[in-house]
Write a protein that holds these residues in place. Structure first.
Motif, mmCIF file in Angstrom:
data_model
loop_
_atom_site.group_PDB
_atom_site.id
_atom_site.type_symbol
_atom_site.label_atom_id
_atom_site.label_comp_id
_atom_site.label_asym_id
_atom_site.label_seq_id
_atom_site.Cartn_x
_atom_site.Cartn_y
_atom_site.Cartn_z
ATOM 1 N N GLY A 27 0.819 -1.398 -0.018
ATOM 2 C CA GLY A 27 0.032 -0.103 -0.128
ATOM 3 C C GLY A 27 0.979 1.256 0.061
ATOM 4 N N ASP A 28 1.929 1.133 0.463
ATOM 5 C CA ASP A 28 2.911 2.319 0.542
ATOM 6 C C ASP A 28 3.551 2.679 -0.820
ATOM 7 O OD1 ASP A 28 2.293 2.951 2.893
ATOM 8 O OD2 ASP A 28 4.091 1.742 3.872
ATOM 9 N N GLU A 29 3.275 1.785 -1.883
ATOM 10 C CA GLU A 29 3.992 1.979 -2.982
ATOM 11 C C GLU A 29 3.197 3.053 -3.893
ATOM 12 O OE1 GLU A 29 3.835 -1.822 -5.018
ATOM 13 O OE2 GLU A 29 5.259 -2.572 -3.580
ATOM 14 N N SER A 30 3.952 3.697 -4.758
ATOM 15 C CA SER A 30 3.253 4.687 -5.408
ATOM 16 C C SER A 30 3.104 4.191 -7.054
ATOM 17 C CB SER A 30 4.616 5.980 -5.967
ATOM 18 O OG SER A 30 3.809 6.709 -6.746
ATOM 19 N N TYR A 31 1.959 4.740 -7.690
ATOM 20 C CA TYR A 31 1.809 4.270 -8.931
ATOM 21 C C TYR A 31 2.185 5.753 -10.034
ATOM 22 C CZ TYR A 31 -2.744 6.431 -8.028
ATOM 23 O OH TYR A 31 -3.691 7.317 -7.899
ATOM 24 N N GLY A 32 2.904 6.303 -9.628
ATOM 25 C CA GLY A 32 3.118 7.895 -10.522
ATOM 26 C C GLY A 32 2.501 8.904 -10.077
ATOM 27 N N GLU A 33 1.401 8.724 -9.193
ATOM 28 C CA GLU A 33 0.655 9.889 -8.648
ATOM 29 C C GLU A 33 1.384 10.472 -7.370
ATOM 30 O OE1 GLU A 33 -1.725 11.358 -10.480
ATOM 31 O OE2 GLU A 33 -2.556 9.931 -11.563
ATOM 32 N N ALA A 34 0.627 11.464 -6.923
ATOM 33 C CA ALA A 34 1.297 12.185 -5.681
ATOM 34 C C ALA A 34 1.034 11.582 -4.371
ATOM 35 C CB ALA A 34 0.849 13.696 -5.529
ATOM 36 N N VAL A 35 0.245 10.451 -4.418
ATOM 37 C CA VAL A 35 -0.071 9.708 -3.500
ATOM 38 C C VAL A 35 0.190 8.015 -3.598
ATOM 39 C CG1 VAL A 35 -2.337 11.082 -2.717
ATOM 40 C CG2 VAL A 35 -2.645 9.199 -4.418
ATOM 41 N N SER A 36 0.126 7.627 -2.269
ATOM 42 C CA SER A 36 0.492 6.054 -2.328
ATOM 43 C C SER A 36 -0.841 5.349 -2.706
ATOM 44 C CB SER A 36 1.019 5.530 -1.010
ATOM 45 O OG SER A 36 -0.470 5.655 0.031
ATOM 46 N N GLN A 37 -0.709 3.802 -3.039
ATOM 47 C CA GLN A 37 -1.817 2.994 -3.274
ATOM 48 C C GLN A 37 -2.742 3.439 -2.068
ATOM 49 O OE1 GLN A 37 -2.692 1.503 -6.042
ATOM 50 N NE2 GLN A 37 -0.790 1.343 -7.102
ATOM 51 N N ILE A 38 -2.301 3.129 -1.019
ATOM 52 C CA ILE A 38 -3.331 2.922 0.108
ATOM 53 C C ILE A 38 -3.853 4.352 0.358
ATOM 54 C CG2 ILE A 38 -1.759 3.747 2.119
ATOM 55 C CD1 ILE A 38 -3.105 1.030 3.507
ATOM 56 N N GLU A 39 -3.400 5.505 0.160
ATOM 57 C CA GLU A 39 -3.879 6.745 0.445
ATOM 58 C C GLU A 39 -4.971 6.995 -0.797
ATOM 59 O OE1 GLU A 39 -0.073 9.583 2.084
ATOM 60 O OE2 GLU A 39 -0.380 8.922 0.070
ATOM 61 N N HIS A 40 -4.732 6.736 -1.960
ATOM 62 C CA HIS A 40 -5.540 6.508 -2.994
ATOM 63 C C HIS A 40 -6.637 5.708 -2.554
ATOM 64 C CE1 HIS A 40 -6.965 7.165 -7.184
ATOM 65 N NE2 HIS A 40 -6.830 5.799 -7.512
ATOM 66 N N ALA A 41 -6.646 4.527 -2.258
ATOM 67 C CA ALA A 41 -7.872 3.563 -1.999
ATOM 68 C C ALA A 41 -8.576 4.134 -0.781
ATOM 69 C CB ALA A 41 -7.122 2.248 -1.621
ATOM 70 N N VAL A 42 -8.020 4.902 0.096
ATOM 71 C CA VAL A 42 -8.830 5.163 1.295
ATOM 72 C C VAL A 42 -9.642 6.572 1.062
ATOM 73 C CG1 VAL A 42 -8.847 6.297 3.667
ATOM 74 C CG2 VAL A 42 -7.472 4.227 2.979
ATOM 75 N N GLN A 43 -8.905 7.391 -0.003
ATOM 76 C CA GLN A 43 -9.683 8.655 -0.517
ATOM 77 C C GLN A 43 -10.581 8.206 -1.349
ATOM 78 O OE1 GLN A 43 -7.416 11.826 -2.096
ATOM 79 N NE2 GLN A 43 -5.535 11.064 -1.371
ATOM 80 N N SER A 44 -10.501 7.509 -2.189
ATOM 81 C CA SER A 44 -11.651 6.796 -3.103
ATOM 82 C C SER A 44 -12.811 6.370 -2.201
ATOM 83 C CB SER A 44 -11.030 5.722 -3.795
ATOM 84 O OG SER A 44 -10.192 6.205 -4.716
ATOM 85 N N ALA A 45 -12.715 5.590 -1.116
ATOM 86 C CA ALA A 45 -13.634 5.089 -0.239
ATOM 87 C C ALA A 45 -14.385 6.410 0.206
ATOM 88 C CB ALA A 45 -13.179 4.066 0.505
ATOM 89 N N GLU A 46 -13.526 7.086 0.845
ATOM 90 C CA GLU A 46 -14.115 8.211 1.517
ATOM 91 C C GLU A 46 -14.923 9.145 0.768
ATOM 92 O OE1 GLU A 46 -10.516 9.741 3.300
ATOM 93 O OE2 GLU A 46 -10.714 8.604 5.205
ATOM 94 N N ILE A 47 -14.498 9.315 -0.577
ATOM 95 C CA ILE A 47 -15.342 10.188 -1.317
ATOM 96 C C ILE A 47 -16.661 9.506 -1.644
ATOM 97 C CG2 ILE A 47 -15.292 11.132 -3.838
ATOM 98 C CD1 ILE A 47 -12.237 11.445 -3.554
ATOM 99 N N ALA A 48 -16.459 8.260 -2.030
ATOM 100 C CA ALA A 48 -17.880 7.576 -2.203
ATOM 101 C C ALA A 48 -18.728 7.655 -0.900
ATOM 102 C CB ALA A 48 -17.573 6.117 -2.599
ATOM 103 N N GLU A 49 -18.340 7.464 0.070
ATOM 104 C CA GLU A 49 -18.976 7.434 1.344
ATOM 105 C C GLU A 49 -19.750 9.006 1.557
ATOM 106 O OE1 GLU A 49 -17.719 5.103 5.563
ATOM 107 O OE2 GLU A 49 -16.839 7.035 5.174
ATOM 108 N N ALA A 50 -18.707 9.899 1.421
ATOM 109 C CA ALA A 50 -19.410 11.114 1.573
ATOM 110 C C ALA A 50 -20.501 11.587 0.614
ATOM 111 C CB ALA A 50 -18.285 12.176 1.457
ATOM 112 N N ALA A 51 -20.258 10.972 -0.365
ATOM 113 C CA ALA A 51 -21.463 11.135 -1.572
ATOM 114 C C ALA A 51 -22.676 10.347 -1.203
ATOM 115 C CB ALA A 51 -20.827 10.911 -2.994
ATOM 116 N N GLY A 52 -22.785 9.677 -0.378
ATOM 117 C CA GLY A 52 -23.855 8.682 0.108
ATOM 118 C C GLY A 52 -23.939 7.412 -0.923
#
Length: 192
Positions: A27-52
């Motif tokens: 999860g700490d690996e990067s895939y070229g973006e400014a965030v790690s895999q785990i940060e991207h995954a958690v942000q994605s889930a949080e965005i979906a959650e916040a949108a209901g």
């Protein structure tokens, strides 16, 4: 009175543990973006959650790039200009563990990007540099026939929602809460 869920089967529990172990190991690996895999995954889930979003889309958002982490040479493929087919690998890795409402949007989230760049020019202009590069590796913009086929898929709308979440979830410093808080959600959705 709270509804009690049936216990997870040992195989289901083992597969869920493997997912969390994958996040811990890669999860700490990067895939070229400014965030790690785990940060991207958690942000994605949080965005979906916040949108209901429904639980299935929250889970898909959390797990949509698991294919990058289970691919042995994803970073090398990217550096060499090859597509790692992470969406198909992720779908295969999660098949049988989660319902199609989770796995199918994951399988289609790359196709959703290819569709959106054709149907919404403003979307294409807003892609990150990495997403623009991978778009070319992933087949480029869809043809009109491909767009029609994609839009006819019953999970196409969720894949488009997931793709929009994916592009928004690249904020440095966000999404550091970890995946553990989503364990109960994944356990609820896991096929028993």
């Amino acid at each position: 009175m709270a509804e009690t869920q049936p216990a997870l089967l040992p195989e289901t529990r083992s597969r869920l543990e493997a997912i969390f172990a994958t996040f811990a190991a890669r999860g700490d690996e990067s895939y070229g973006e400014a965030v790690s895999q785990i940060e991207h995954a958690v942000q994605s889930a949080e965005i979906a959650e916040a949108a209901g979003a429904p639980d299935s889309l929250i889970a898909a958002a959390l797990l949509h790039d698991i294919g990058h982490m289970v691919h042995r040479d994803a970073g090398d493929a990217f550096r060499r200009g090859r597509d790692d087919a992470h969406e198909r690998l992720g779908e295969k890795y999660l098949a049988g563990l989660f319902p199609l409402s989770v796995t199918r949007p994951i399988a289609l989230h790359v196709a959703a990007k290819r569709c959106l760049v054709v149907t919404e020019p403003a979307y294409a202009a807003g892609l990150s540099a990495v997403s623009r590069r991978t778009l070319d590796l992933q087949g480029g913009p869809m043809s009109d026939a491909e767009v029609a086929d994609f839009l006819a898929d019953p999970h196409g709308a969720d894949a488009i929602a997931l793709r929009r979440i994916d592009e928004a979830a690249k904020v440095d410093g966000a999404g550091r809460g970890g995946v553990a808080r989503f364990r109960p959600l994944l356990e609820r959705l896991a096929c028993r």
